[in-house]
Design a protein around this motif. Structure first.
Motif, mmCIF file in Angstrom:
data_model
loop_
_atom_site.group_PDB
_atom_site.id
_atom_site.type_symbol
_atom_site.label_atom_id
_atom_site.label_comp_id
_atom_site.label_asym_id
_atom_site.label_seq_id
_atom_site.Cartn_x
_atom_site.Cartn_y
_atom_site.Cartn_z
ATOM 1 N N VAL A 137 -20.804 -38.165 -7.762
ATOM 2 C CA VAL A 137 -20.951 -36.558 -7.922
ATOM 3 C C VAL A 137 -20.163 -36.023 -6.606
ATOM 4 C CG1 VAL A 137 -22.837 -34.717 -7.360
ATOM 5 C CG2 VAL A 137 -23.392 -36.688 -8.794
ATOM 6 N N GLN A 138 -19.304 -35.109 -7.214
ATOM 7 C CA GLN A 138 -18.125 -34.614 -6.187
ATOM 8 C C GLN A 138 -17.995 -33.205 -6.479
ATOM 9 O OE1 GLN A 138 -14.663 -36.842 -6.574
ATOM 10 N NE2 GLN A 138 -15.367 -38.181 -4.793
ATOM 11 N N MET A 139 -18.706 -32.471 -5.751
ATOM 12 C CA MET A 139 -18.377 -30.904 -5.831
ATOM 13 C C MET A 139 -18.072 -30.229 -4.587
ATOM 14 S SD MET A 139 -21.415 -28.968 -8.549
ATOM 15 C CE MET A 139 -20.748 -27.376 -8.680
ATOM 16 N N THR A 140 -17.047 -29.503 -4.566
ATOM 17 C CA THR A 140 -16.711 -29.015 -3.205
ATOM 18 C C THR A 140 -17.445 -27.569 -3.206
ATOM 19 O OG1 THR A 140 -15.213 -27.531 -4.437
ATOM 20 C CG2 THR A 140 -14.291 -29.681 -3.732
ATOM 21 N N PRO A 141 -17.705 -27.255 -1.683
ATOM 22 C CA PRO A 141 -18.206 -26.063 -1.368
ATOM 23 C C PRO A 141 -17.691 -24.920 -2.209
ATOM 24 C CG PRO A 141 -17.796 -27.288 0.564
ATOM 25 C CD PRO A 141 -17.183 -28.004 -0.496
ATOM 26 N N ALA A 142 -16.162 -24.951 -2.463
ATOM 27 C CA ALA A 142 -15.811 -23.748 -3.252
ATOM 28 C C ALA A 142 -16.576 -23.798 -4.618
ATOM 29 C CB ALA A 142 -14.396 -23.907 -3.308
ATOM 30 N N ASP A 143 -16.854 -24.893 -5.288
ATOM 31 C CA ASP A 143 -17.371 -25.057 -6.599
ATOM 32 C C ASP A 143 -18.886 -24.420 -6.489
ATOM 33 O OD1 ASP A 143 -14.957 -26.236 -7.532
ATOM 34 O OD2 ASP A 143 -15.777 -28.212 -7.452
ATOM 35 N N VAL A 144 -19.406 -24.991 -5.509
ATOM 36 C CA VAL A 144 -21.035 -24.773 -5.516
ATOM 37 C C VAL A 144 -20.925 -23.299 -5.227
ATOM 38 C CG1 VAL A 144 -22.970 -25.110 -3.918
ATOM 39 C CG2 VAL A 144 -21.519 -27.108 -4.576
ATOM 40 N N SER A 145 -20.233 -22.623 -4.404
ATOM 41 C CA SER A 145 -20.091 -21.099 -3.989
ATOM 42 C C SER A 145 -20.197 -20.273 -5.300
ATOM 43 C CB SER A 145 -19.131 -20.787 -3.008
ATOM 44 O OG SER A 145 -19.032 -21.465 -2.107
ATOM 45 N N GLU A 146 -19.323 -21.085 -6.320
ATOM 46 C CA GLU A 146 -18.917 -20.365 -7.417
ATOM 47 C C GLU A 146 -19.926 -20.304 -8.447
ATOM 48 O OE1 GLU A 146 -16.738 -18.258 -8.366
ATOM 49 O OE2 GLU A 146 -17.502 -18.136 -10.602
ATOM 50 N N VAL A 147 -20.870 -21.398 -8.356
ATOM 51 C CA VAL A 147 -21.839 -21.505 -9.213
ATOM 52 C C VAL A 147 -23.176 -20.248 -8.825
ATOM 53 C CG1 VAL A 147 -23.850 -22.862 -9.989
ATOM 54 C CG2 VAL A 147 -21.607 -23.766 -10.005
ATOM 55 N N MET A 148 -23.026 -20.213 -7.464
ATOM 56 C CA MET A 148 -24.134 -19.254 -6.784
ATOM 57 C C MET A 148 -23.731 -17.863 -7.105
ATOM 58 S SD MET A 148 -24.994 -21.328 -3.473
ATOM 59 C CE MET A 148 -26.186 -22.912 -3.385
ATOM 60 N N THR A 149 -22.480 -17.729 -6.946
ATOM 61 C CA THR A 149 -21.965 -16.333 -7.215
ATOM 62 C C THR A 149 -22.365 -15.954 -8.365
ATOM 63 O OG1 THR A 149 -20.260 -16.840 -5.797
ATOM 64 C CG2 THR A 149 -20.114 -14.812 -6.723
ATOM 65 N N ARG A 150 -22.080 -16.784 -9.383
ATOM 66 C CA ARG A 150 -22.489 -16.280 -10.879
ATOM 67 C C ARG A 150 -23.675 -16.063 -11.306
ATOM 68 N NH1 ARG A 150 -19.879 -21.366 -13.177
ATOM 69 N NH2 ARG A 150 -21.982 -22.022 -13.494
ATOM 70 N N ASP A 151 -24.920 -16.849 -10.724
ATOM 71 C CA ASP A 151 -26.232 -16.670 -11.104
ATOM 72 C C ASP A 151 -26.815 -16.004 -9.705
ATOM 73 O OD1 ASP A 151 -26.014 -17.617 -13.549
ATOM 74 O OD2 ASP A 151 -26.048 -19.696 -12.950
ATOM 75 N N LYS A 152 -26.321 -15.399 -8.823
ATOM 76 C CA LYS A 152 -27.117 -14.968 -7.561
ATOM 77 C C LYS A 152 -28.328 -14.037 -7.878
ATOM 78 C CE LYS A 152 -23.992 -11.345 -6.215
ATOM 79 N NZ LYS A 152 -22.768 -11.382 -7.443
ATOM 80 N N ARG A 153 -28.290 -13.430 -8.813
ATOM 81 C CA ARG A 153 -29.404 -12.599 -9.311
ATOM 82 C C ARG A 153 -30.696 -13.272 -9.391
ATOM 83 N NH1 ARG A 153 -27.400 -7.344 -10.397
ATOM 84 N NH2 ARG A 153 -25.153 -7.420 -10.292
ATOM 85 N N ASP A 154 -30.600 -14.331 -10.081
ATOM 86 C CA ASP A 154 -31.868 -15.300 -10.457
ATOM 87 C C ASP A 154 -31.410 -16.831 -9.674
ATOM 88 O OD1 ASP A 154 -33.736 -16.903 -11.713
ATOM 89 O OD2 ASP A 154 -33.060 -16.365 -13.656
ATOM 90 N N THR A 155 -32.321 -16.807 -8.790
ATOM 91 C CA THR A 155 -32.012 -17.881 -7.759
ATOM 92 C C THR A 155 -32.360 -19.223 -8.387
ATOM 93 O OG1 THR A 155 -34.232 -17.451 -6.987
ATOM 94 C CG2 THR A 155 -32.524 -16.432 -5.421
ATOM 95 N N GLU A 156 -33.539 -19.173 -9.278
ATOM 96 C CA GLU A 156 -34.165 -20.449 -9.771
ATOM 97 C C GLU A 156 -32.815 -20.699 -10.833
ATOM 98 O OE1 GLU A 156 -37.883 -20.770 -10.626
ATOM 99 O OE2 GLU A 156 -37.841 -22.329 -12.168
#
Ligand SMILES: Nc1ncnc2c1ncn2[C@@H]1O[C@H](COP(=O)(O)OP(=O)(O)OP(=O)(O)O)[C@@H](O)[C@H]1O
Ligand SMILES: [Mg+2]
Length: 515
Positions: A420-439
């Motif tokens: 499994v390899q995700m950079t912090p940039a990739d993780v940030s992107e997923v969180m930015t996309r769904d930031k309204r719904d934390t779960e």
């Protein structure tokens, strides 16, 4: 009683008559000299104070003490004076308060009082022609101290005032981000151009293993407080950091965090724009103290691939002569050498300023020349890698305002899976996309973490396929791409050579490398 009044009136009338006579017949200079003498005699006998005038201009030059005193007194003036001028200094977003006409503030130094008063008067227009235009008003600050404190104020208070003003100036001004890709309005090259540096990254928001983060912060703090240490050991006050790791792991973000942590300016050096070692040296001479000098993607700049590509273009027959001249010039262009760069970071000239940090970044440490990696040039090697659980927690706090969640354990498990390899940039992107719904954000992240394994495997297979086909492709691709392929091949060779050297030195450097 009546008689006394009459005789007093006669005396005053006589004095007034004498003064009138003196004013009429005595030359102005003489009366001025008499007054000055009177004040001097009075001060020598009765006054226990000494007065100093600190004028805004010393002749035609700005008086640094005036500006320093104004800055030093700014906070006190803001608290106690009733008439103030507000000043917005250049490159600063904080306002400075200065005293209004005849306003006073009292400063205290080691138990002694110092009275400051501001005054201004019309400036007499000089009859001589001067290139310097002076302001209409002659502004000055008057400092009054007790005569007994004279020594203490001169040797203690004023130097400390200058120091304090310097520190305030650094604190209040906007820090700047410089680039060497700049031209003045006439199209001539300028060494550096700048914009205010506003990057919001801090070590608090940087996703990194806490121990590594603390180690870097401690190292930076030691460096910033290390003036005496560097003097004692006879070394230039500078330090080099090499940040390496895959794209999107936070190398550039860390540079911004470093600059914000130390409150330094940033000089982003575009090496491919530098024509010669001499120009590189002159750029270095034009940097200020308290600065971070950044060379991003050093592996790409060092072999000057861009220039080689330009040179590889074949000239038309028509313009051959012209192009030959250009080629000659480009020959000159490519004069920045590795040794020039090594001297830039650790030669005699690198010690011309103080409190400088060099930061190099690369995605491929194995491509760098061992000489560049040695202590004294790159003192600390920092490996920034794929997102781990601790780094994820920082990102979850930043993006989702989450300190903990039931799904955190699942994220940890997904991250621990092999491949499994995700950079912090990739993780940030997923969180930015769904930031309204934390779960939802956490679920998407777990899904993407698992998918990253598959994507990575596919990517590796594609890369292998592409490498196999490269040689055949070179024969059919058009000219421009051909040049690029040629360069890549050439680079690969250069890097292979360098890589061997790195390997030899790698063990020695291993202790310094922080994972
Ligand atoms: N460690 C991190 N902490 C916080 N944010 C990060 C981190 N790493 C990456 N990011 C985010 O990803 C984006 C890209 O990161 P950055 O530009 O620092 O990567 P990089 O390592 O310099 O990549 P490259 O090698 O391509 O230059 C940033 O805008 C930032 O928001
Ligand atoms: Mg970067």
């Amino acid at each position: 009683m009546e008689k006394t009044w009459i005789s007093m009136g006669a005396i005053f009338a006589f004095l007034g008559f004498i003064q009138g006579l003196l004013n009429t017949f005595m030359p102005h200079e003489l009366s001025f000299a008499c007054k000055r003498l009177g004040v001097r005699i009075y001060n020598a006998i009765f006054s226990s104070y000494v007065d100093y005038a600190v004028e805004e201009y010393d002749g035609t030059k700005l008086n640094e003490l005036y500006d320093a005193a104004q800055l030093h007194l700014s906070d006190k003036a803001a608290r106690s004076a009733r008439r103030l001028s507000l000043i917005q200094p250049k490159n600063a977003s904080v306002l400075t308060c200065s005293l209004g006409e005849h306003e006073r503030v009292v400063d205290v130094y080691e138990g002694s009082q110092i009275w400051w008063e501001f005054s201004s008067s019309e400036r007499k227009q000089s009859m001589t022609i001067s290139w310097q235009t002076m302001p209409d008003k002659r502004r000055s600050l008057h400092m009054r101290i007790h005569r007994k404190d004279r020594e203490k104020i001169m040797s203690g208070y004023l130097p400390s005032l200058l120091e304090n003003a310097k520190a305030l100036q650094l604190k209040r001004r906007d820090r700047l981000l410089y680039t060497n890709v700049s031209h003045d309005p006439r199209g001539r090259r300028k060494p550096w151009d700048s914009v205010p540096f506003k990057h919001p990254a801090t070590f608090h928001s940087l996703a990194l293993e806490p121990a590594l983060k603390q180690k870097i912060m401690d190292d930076l703090t030691d460096f910033a407080n290390g003036e005496q240490f560097y003097k004692d050991v006879g070394r230039a006050w500078k330090r080099g950091y090499l940040l390496y790791g895959p794209p999107g792991t936070g190398k550039s973000t860390m540079i911004a965090a470093m600059a914000n942590f130390l409150e330094y300016d940033v000089y982003d050096l575009e090496l491919t724009e530098v024509k010669s070692n001499a120009e590189l040296r002159s750029l270095l001479l034009n940097t200020s103290n308290k600065a971070i000098i950044v060379l991003e993607d050093i592996d790409c700049s060092l072999d000057l691939s861009e220039r080689k590509r330009k040179k590889a273009k074949k000239p038309d027959a028509e313009n051959e002569e012209k192009m030959l001249g250009l080629a000659e010039r480009e020959e000159k262009v490519s004069e920045v050498t590795l040794s020039g760069l090594l001297n830039f970071t650790d030669g005699l000239w690198s010690s011309c300023g103080s409190e400088r940090i060099f930061v190099f970044t690369t995605n491929h440490i194995e491509k760098l020349d061992a000489a560049l990696l040695r202590s004294g040039r790159m003192d600390m090697h920092i490996h920034l890698s794929y997102c781990g659980f601790e780094a994820f927690k920082v990102l979850a706090r930043n993006y989702l305002k989450l300190e903990d969640h039931v799904l955190f354990e699942k994220v940890r498990a997904a991250m621990d899976e092999e491949g499994v390899q995700m950079t912090p940039a990739d993780v940030s992107e997923v969180m930015t996309r769904d930031k309204r719904d934390t779960e939802q954000a956490l679920r998407s992240l777990i899904k993407e973490l698992r998918e990253s394994k598959v994507k990575r495997r596919d990517g590796e297979q594609k890369e292998e396929g592409a490498n196999e086909g490269t040689e055949e492709k070179q024969e059919v691709v058009p000219k421009e791409a051909d040049v690029q392929c040629g360069v890549q091949k050439e680079n690969a060779k250069v890097c292979e050579d360098a890589g061997n050297e790195v390997d030899i030195n790698q063990e020695a450097a291993q202790e310094k490398i922080i994972h």
